[in-house]
Design a protein around this motif. Structure first.
Motif, PDB file in Angstrom:
ATOM      1  N   ARG A   1      -5.877  28.678 -37.071  1.00  0.00           N
ATOM      2  CA  ARG A   1      -6.261  30.059 -36.747  1.00  0.00           C
ATOM      3  C   ARG A   1      -7.271  30.044 -35.611  1.00  0.00           C
ATOM      4  O   ARG A   1      -8.336  29.439 -35.721  1.00  0.00           O
ATOM      5  N   VAL A   2      -6.935  30.725 -34.533  1.00  0.00           N
ATOM      6  CA  VAL A   2      -7.811  30.762 -33.359  1.00  0.00           C
ATOM      7  C   VAL A   2      -8.972  31.722 -33.639  1.00  0.00           C
ATOM      8  O   VAL A   2      -8.752  32.827 -34.145  1.00  0.00           O
ATOM      9  N   PRO A   3     -10.216  31.330 -33.344  1.00  0.00           N
ATOM     10  CA  PRO A   3     -11.356  32.245 -33.528  1.00  0.00           C
ATOM     11  C   PRO A   3     -11.160  33.554 -32.780  1.00  0.00           C
ATOM     12  O   PRO A   3     -10.499  33.604 -31.727  1.00  0.00           O
ATOM     13  N   GLY A   4     -11.752  34.617 -33.328  1.00  0.00           N
ATOM     14  CA  GLY A   4     -11.538  35.961 -32.800  1.00  0.00           C
ATOM     15  C   GLY A   4     -11.731  36.137 -31.303  1.00  0.00           C
ATOM     16  O   GLY A   4     -10.826  36.629 -30.618  1.00  0.00           O
ATOM     17  N   PRO A   5     -12.875  35.755 -30.728  1.00  0.00           N
ATOM     18  CA  PRO A   5     -13.082  35.968 -29.285  1.00  0.00           C
ATOM     19  C   PRO A   5     -12.063  35.223 -28.425  1.00  0.00           C
ATOM     20  O   PRO A   5     -11.538  35.782 -27.452  1.00  0.00           O
ATOM     21  N   GLU A   6     -11.778  33.972 -28.781  1.00  0.00           N
ATOM     22  CA  GLU A   6     -10.817  33.198 -28.005  1.00  0.00           C
ATOM     23  C   GLU A   6      -9.395  33.759 -28.174  1.00  0.00           C
ATOM     24  O   GLU A   6      -8.604  33.790 -27.223  1.00  0.00           O
ATOM     25  N   ALA A   7      -9.077  34.206 -29.405  1.00  0.00           N
ATOM     26  CA  ALA A   7      -7.754  34.796 -29.632  1.00  0.00           C
ATOM     27  C   ALA A   7      -7.574  36.059 -28.802  1.00  0.00           C
ATOM     28  O   ALA A   7      -6.512  36.287 -28.198  1.00  0.00           O
ATOM     29  N   ALA A   8      -8.615  36.881 -28.737  1.00  0.00           N
ATOM     30  CA  ALA A   8      -8.550  38.101 -27.930  1.00  0.00           C
ATOM     31  C   ALA A   8      -8.397  37.773 -26.447  1.00  0.00           C
ATOM     32  O   ALA A   8      -7.629  38.420 -25.728  1.00  0.00           O
ATOM     33  N   ALA A   9      -9.129  36.747 -25.982  1.00  0.00           N
ATOM     34  CA  ALA A   9      -9.033  36.360 -24.571  1.00  0.00           C
ATOM     35  C   ALA A   9      -7.643  35.834 -24.239  1.00  0.00           C
ATOM     36  O   ALA A   9      -7.075  36.162 -23.186  1.00  0.00           O
ATOM     37  N   LEU A  10      -7.073  35.012 -25.135  1.00  0.00           N
ATOM     38  CA  LEU A  10      -5.712  34.521 -24.909  1.00  0.00           C
ATOM     39  C   LEU A  10      -4.705  35.668 -24.886  1.00  0.00           C
ATOM     40  O   LEU A  10      -3.764  35.669 -24.081  1.00  0.00           O
ATOM     41  N   ALA A  11      -4.902  36.639 -25.789  1.00  0.00           N
ATOM     42  CA  ALA A  11      -4.000  37.786 -25.827  1.00  0.00           C
ATOM     43  C   ALA A  11      -4.097  38.604 -24.542  1.00  0.00           C
ATOM     44  O   ALA A  11      -3.076  39.032 -23.984  1.00  0.00           O
ATOM     45  N   TRP A  12      -5.326  38.809 -24.065  1.00  0.00           N
ATOM     46  CA  TRP A  12      -5.499  39.538 -22.810  1.00  0.00           C
ATOM     47  C   TRP A  12      -4.891  38.776 -21.629  1.00  0.00           C
ATOM     48  O   TRP A  12      -4.287  39.371 -20.737  1.00  0.00           O
ATOM     49  N   GLY A  13      -5.072  37.463 -21.623  1.00  0.00           N
ATOM     50  CA  GLY A  13      -4.462  36.665 -20.558  1.00  0.00           C
ATOM     51  C   GLY A  13      -2.949  36.792 -20.564  1.00  0.00           C
ATOM     52  O   GLY A  13      -2.318  36.931 -19.500  1.00  0.00           O
ATOM     53  N   GLU A  14      -2.361  36.754 -21.754  1.00  0.00           N
ATOM     54  CA  GLU A  14      -0.908  36.908 -21.874  1.00  0.00           C
ATOM     55  C   GLU A  14      -0.465  38.290 -21.422  1.00  0.00           C
ATOM     56  O   GLU A  14       0.555  38.442 -20.735  1.00  0.00           O
TER      57      GLU A  14
ATOM     58  N   SER B   1      -3.819  36.936 -11.109  1.00  0.00           N
ATOM     59  CA  SER B   1      -5.016  36.107 -10.945  1.00  0.00           C
ATOM     60  C   SER B   1      -5.956  36.255 -12.141  1.00  0.00           C
ATOM     61  O   SER B   1      -6.487  35.269 -12.661  1.00  0.00           O
ATOM     62  N   ALA B   2      -6.167  37.488 -12.590  1.00  0.00           N
ATOM     63  CA  ALA B   2      -7.056  37.715 -13.735  1.00  0.00           C
ATOM     64  C   ALA B   2      -6.504  37.080 -15.002  1.00  0.00           C
ATOM     65  O   ALA B   2      -7.254  36.524 -15.808  1.00  0.00           O
ATOM     66  N   GLY B   3      -5.194  37.153 -15.184  1.00  0.00           N
ATOM     67  CA  GLY B   3      -4.586  36.556 -16.368  1.00  0.00           C
ATOM     68  C   GLY B   3      -4.811  35.057 -16.432  1.00  0.00           C
ATOM     69  O   GLY B   3      -5.116  34.506 -17.500  1.00  0.00           O
ATOM     70  N   GLN B   4      -4.683  34.393 -15.301  1.00  0.00           N
ATOM     71  CA  GLN B   4      -4.940  32.948 -15.254  1.00  0.00           C
ATOM     72  C   GLN B   4      -6.384  32.626 -15.601  1.00  0.00           C
ATOM     73  O   GLN B   4      -6.673  31.707 -16.378  1.00  0.00           O
ATOM     74  N   ALA B   5      -7.319  33.399 -15.036  1.00  0.00           N
ATOM     75  CA  ALA B   5      -8.737  33.137 -15.252  1.00  0.00           C
ATOM     76  C   ALA B   5      -9.115  33.326 -16.718  1.00  0.00           C
ATOM     77  O   ALA B   5      -9.795  32.480 -17.315  1.00  0.00           O
ATOM     78  N   VAL B   6      -8.665  34.427 -17.315  1.00  0.00           N
ATOM     79  CA  VAL B   6      -9.002  34.707 -18.717  1.00  0.00           C
ATOM     80  C   VAL B   6      -8.386  33.658 -19.633  1.00  0.00           C
ATOM     81  O   VAL B   6      -9.047  33.150 -20.555  1.00  0.00           O
ATOM     82  N   ASP B   7      -7.135  33.296 -19.387  1.00  0.00           N
ATOM     83  CA  ASP B   7      -6.458  32.308 -20.228  1.00  0.00           C
ATOM     84  C   ASP B   7      -7.136  30.944 -20.134  1.00  0.00           C
ATOM     85  O   ASP B   7      -7.356  30.272 -21.151  1.00  0.00           O
ATOM     86  N   THR B   8      -7.501  30.525 -18.932  1.00  0.00           N
ATOM     87  CA  THR B   8      -8.124  29.220 -18.753  1.00  0.00           C
ATOM     88  C   THR B   8      -9.503  29.163 -19.396  1.00  0.00           C
ATOM     89  O   THR B   8      -9.874  28.153 -20.017  1.00  0.00           O
ATOM     90  N   MET B   9     -10.262  30.232 -19.279  1.00  0.00           N
ATOM     91  CA  MET B   9     -11.584  30.254 -19.906  1.00  0.00           C
ATOM     92  C   MET B   9     -11.465  30.186 -21.428  1.00  0.00           C
ATOM     93  O   MET B   9     -12.245  29.495 -22.088  1.00  0.00           O
ATOM     94  N   ALA B  10     -10.469  30.886 -21.979  1.00  0.00           N
ATOM     95  CA  ALA B  10     -10.283  30.853 -23.427  1.00  0.00           C
ATOM     96  C   ALA B  10      -9.897  29.456 -23.896  1.00  0.00           C
ATOM     97  O   ALA B  10     -10.420  28.959 -24.910  1.00  0.00           O
TER      98      ALA B  10
END
Length: 212
Positions: free
Chosen positions: A86-99, A146-155
């Motif tokens: 289970r991915v922690p909440g903040p990281e899960a949200a960031a991955l979802a936003w990146g997607e 570009s934003a999607g890549q940045a958010v996904d990589t940070m997560a």
């Protein structure tokens, strides 16, 4: 009766490169691809939020190295595949936003493909509307891609640090690592330039129609 430019070109023996059948096929393909991309993105987002999920994470250290290499070579791992229940909440949200942002960039390209095929089918390609459509889709592609890549990589980097892949780096903060592709930004800028070419083509078309 005054004929339109497309009819006159057909009458003069010129063969259309893209037929009405081709444009219809392009429109259907764009819709089908958009539906498939949306379904896949929703499926991945659901995995991020509910788990378990398998993710490729960056290794934020040079201490993890393969052994028994030949030719005296030395190497270290730059990424691993990790199964996270289970991915922690903040990281899960960031991955979802990146997607979601990546999906938006893909949909912008497919929408452009559909609308240009539709306008080409109706012989109204060189219009002010076409130019603005290209500018809008190009801008969305550049920014969202570009934003999607940045958010996904940070997560993914934060997750890598959370599970211990960043041990021994000596850094207090999570590092931003990964490969950033400038392809969406370059493609978006190219589309803006194409829009400028469309505006120029529209002026030429008006001048030509005024001489007929």
């Amino acid at each position: 009766m005054k004929q339109d430019t497309g009819t006159q070109r057909a009458a003069s023996g010129g063969k259309r490169i893209v037929s009405r059948t081709d444009t219809a096929a392009a429109m259907i393909l764009a819709v089908a691809a958009a539906a498939a991309a949306t379904v896949l993105a929703v499926y991945r987002i659901a995995d991020y939020l509910a788990g378990p999920v398998t993710l490729t994470l960056p290794v934020i250290t040079t201490q993890l190295s393969p052994t028994d290499l030949s030719l005296g070579a030395e190497a270290h791992y730059t990424s691993v595949e990790a199964v996270i229940p289970r991915v922690p909440g903040p990281e899960a949200a960031a991955l979802a936003w990146g997607e979601a942002l990546d999906l938006l960039a893909v949909l912008a390209v497919l929408a452009l493909m559909f609308l240009l095929a539709f306008r080409l089918r109706r012989n109204v390609l060189f219009t002010a509307g076409s130019a603005w459509i290209i500018v809008f889709c190009g801008t969305v592609l550049a920014l969202a891609g570009s934003a999607g890549q940045a958010v996904d990589t940070m997560a993914r980097t934060r997750l890598a640090d959370s599970i211990g892949l960043g041990q021994g780096t000596g850094n207090e903060y999570v590092l931003f690592v990964g490969t950033f592709s400038f392809a969406p930004a370059v493609a978006g800028l190219l589309l803006v330039l194409v829009a400028g070419a469309f505006q120029y083509g529209r002026r030429l078309q008006r001048d030509t129609e005024g001489l007929i």
